[in-house]
Design a protein around this motif. Structure first.
Motif, PDB file in Angstrom:
ATOM      1  N   GLY A 196      -7.654  -2.183  -3.058  1.00  0.00           N
ATOM      2  CA  GLY A 196      -7.277  -1.948  -4.440  1.00  0.00           C
ATOM      3  C   GLY A 196      -6.947  -3.261  -5.125  1.00  0.00           C
ATOM      4  N   THR A 197      -5.974  -3.192  -6.036  1.00  0.00           N
ATOM      5  CA  THR A 197      -5.558  -4.358  -6.819  1.00  0.00           C
ATOM      6  C   THR A 197      -4.151  -4.782  -6.424  1.00  0.00           C
ATOM      7  OG1 THR A 197      -6.908  -3.622  -8.681  1.00  0.00           O
ATOM      8  CG2 THR A 197      -5.172  -5.218  -9.151  1.00  0.00           C
ATOM      9  N   LEU A 227      -7.641   8.146  -3.762  1.00  0.00           N
ATOM     10  CA  LEU A 227      -6.371   8.407  -4.442  1.00  0.00           C
ATOM     11  C   LEU A 227      -6.632   8.781  -5.899  1.00  0.00           C
ATOM     12  CD1 LEU A 227      -4.304   5.451  -2.968  1.00  0.00           C
ATOM     13  CD2 LEU A 227      -3.882   7.880  -2.564  1.00  0.00           C
ATOM     14  N   GLY A 228      -5.976   9.856  -6.372  1.00  0.00           N
ATOM     15  CA  GLY A 228      -6.119  10.300  -7.753  1.00  0.00           C
ATOM     16  C   GLY A 228      -7.413  11.015  -8.043  1.00  0.00           C
ATOM     17  N   MET A 229      -8.177  11.341  -7.036  1.00  0.00           N
ATOM     18  CA  MET A 229      -9.491  11.956  -7.216  1.00  0.00           C
ATOM     19  C   MET A 229      -9.382  13.472  -7.226  1.00  0.00           C
ATOM     20  SD  MET A 229     -12.802  11.111  -4.895  1.00  0.00           S
ATOM     21  CE  MET A 229     -14.298  12.075  -4.891  1.00  0.00           C
ATOM     22  N   SER A 230     -10.138  14.125  -8.116  1.00  0.00           N
ATOM     23  CA  SER A 230     -10.121  15.580  -8.230  1.00  0.00           C
ATOM     24  C   SER A 230     -11.550  16.110  -8.318  1.00  0.00           C
ATOM     25  CB  SER A 230      -9.363  16.040  -9.488  1.00  0.00           C
ATOM     26  OG  SER A 230      -8.060  15.518  -9.539  1.00  0.00           O
ATOM     27  N   LYS A 280     -12.280  10.508 -10.967  1.00  0.00           N
ATOM     28  CA  LYS A 280     -11.617   9.539 -10.095  1.00  0.00           C
ATOM     29  C   LYS A 280     -11.224   8.299 -10.890  1.00  0.00           C
ATOM     30  CE  LYS A 280     -15.521   9.393  -7.705  1.00  0.00           C
ATOM     31  NZ  LYS A 280     -16.568   9.042  -6.697  1.00  0.00           N
ATOM     32  N   PRO A 281     -10.232   7.550 -10.419  1.00  0.00           N
ATOM     33  CA  PRO A 281      -9.918   6.270 -11.065  1.00  0.00           C
ATOM     34  C   PRO A 281     -11.136   5.354 -11.057  1.00  0.00           C
ATOM     35  CG  PRO A 281      -8.159   6.900  -9.569  1.00  0.00           C
ATOM     36  CD  PRO A 281      -9.289   7.854  -9.323  1.00  0.00           C
ATOM     37  N   TYR A 307      -7.825  11.380   0.932  1.00  0.00           N
ATOM     38  CA  TYR A 307      -6.978  10.363   1.566  1.00  0.00           C
ATOM     39  C   TYR A 307      -6.587  10.780   2.986  1.00  0.00           C
ATOM     40  CZ  TYR A 307      -3.157   7.000   2.157  1.00  0.00           C
ATOM     41  OH  TYR A 307      -2.341   6.011   2.619  1.00  0.00           O
ATOM     42  N   HIS A 308      -6.171  12.043   3.166  1.00  0.00           N
ATOM     43  CA  HIS A 308      -5.765  12.504   4.494  1.00  0.00           C
ATOM     44  C   HIS A 308      -6.926  12.442   5.463  1.00  0.00           C
ATOM     45  CE1 HIS A 308      -3.916  14.912   7.668  1.00  0.00           C
ATOM     46  NE2 HIS A 308      -5.028  15.624   7.679  1.00  0.00           N
TER      47      HIS A 308
END
Length: 304
Positions: free
Chosen positions: A63-64, A143-146, A135-136, A205-206
């Motif tokens: 990531g950042t 992370l943050g993905m639907s 998603k981001p 993520y899991h």
């Protein structure tokens, strides 16, 4: 050599970074290197100084900062060699919308997409047929993905992304088999097929980091023609983005046999469950050999 191991950082993927760093640290010491650990989240102001004192920097950030090219830019200023992509190519690959533009211009299949910014707001309607992934635009580890199946779910999915960053990538859902392919020195490694376990709708993520999160088969049980096609596309994308050293790409193999490239990771995970070390092992590279090769490539690209 005196190796500066850079890990941790301040992204949501901090713990994943630290987990992989422990494995890398041990491997570097077994190889006879002197290792200094550096966490940008705790001591960023001293990065330029310590980088000037090191022979090599091994980056294990996700990531950042890290995948956005910031650390690489500072290391370039310090004339400290490091593994993987440079600053500009790292930033281009991390930005999903920008990298998709590159894929499309290079003739690499990628799912149809929509770019939505926080300025446009969560009430922006989807322009793609449902279902879609939201998603981001910058980030990883799902992370943050639907997965959005109805228009009523779209605003909440965008709000989830906007709580993490300024822009979202909306991507057409393509049913199929998930494959990943890594490149090492412009050579493709064996494919891995990923099947999430349990009730997960996608590789979340899991599934990525739990020991029993997904079934990962290497080499992937797909026809040789599919393997060659995915590997060829991955090398093509690696070069199109201007990447060096190594990278790993995620693909969806659709029912009609078309492999669609989703995104490319310029700092692939190095945890015990990570995909790159597994593919490298299948190709005959033990973990220490992989570390040695990444250092060799970094020195060849940027050696003092």
């Amino acid at each position: 050599m005196n190796v500066l191991l850079i890990a941790g950082g301040w992204s949501d993927e901090r713990e994943v970074s630290l987990s992989g760093a422990r494995m890398i640290h041990a491997a570097l010491e077994r190889l006879g290197h002197q290792v200094s650990f550096f966490d940008p989240a705790l001591d960023f102001a001293n990065l330029l100084r310590v980088a000037r004192e090191a022979d090599f920097a091994f980056i294990n950030l996700h990531g950042t900062p890290g995948e956005d090219g910031l650390i690489q830019a500072v290391l370039d200023k310090a004339c400290c060699p490091y593994q993987g992509a440079g600053a500009a190519a790292s930033y281009l690959a991390l930005n999903k919308a920008a990298s998709k533009e590159v894929f499309e211009s290079a003739g690499i299949p990628t799912p149809d997409w929509q770019f939505v910014t926080r300025v446009q707001g969560p009430d922006t309607p989807p322009t793609l047929p449902l279902p879609v992934f939201v998603k981001p635009n910058k980030g990883g580890s799902s992370l943050g993905m639907s997965l959005v199946r109805t228009s009523g779910e779209f605003p909440a999915a965008l709000n989830t992304v906007f709580s993490l960053c300024q822009s979202a990538l909306v991507e057409r859902f393509i049913p199929g088999v998930e494959l990943t392919c890594a490149v090492l020195d412009h050579r493709p490694l064996p494919l891995i097929m990923i099947t999430p376990k349990g009730d997960a709708a996608f590789f979340d993520y899991h599934n990525k980091y739990a020991e029993d999160g997904a079934e990962e088969i290497c080499p992937a049980p797909v026809p040789d023609e599919v393997t060659r096609n995915v590997q060829s596309l991955m090398v093509k994308a690696h070069k199109a983005l201007g990447l060096t050293g190594y990278s790993r790409g995620d693909f969806i193999l659709s029912a009609d046999g078309t492999p669609y490239l989703l995104e490319i990771n310029t700092l692939p995970g190095m945890t015990p469950t990570s995909l790159l070390p597994r593919a490298a092992a299948q190709a005959g590279l033990a973990f220490e050999d992989l570390i040695t090769e990444l250092i060799r490539l970094g020195l060849e690209e940027r050696g003092r």
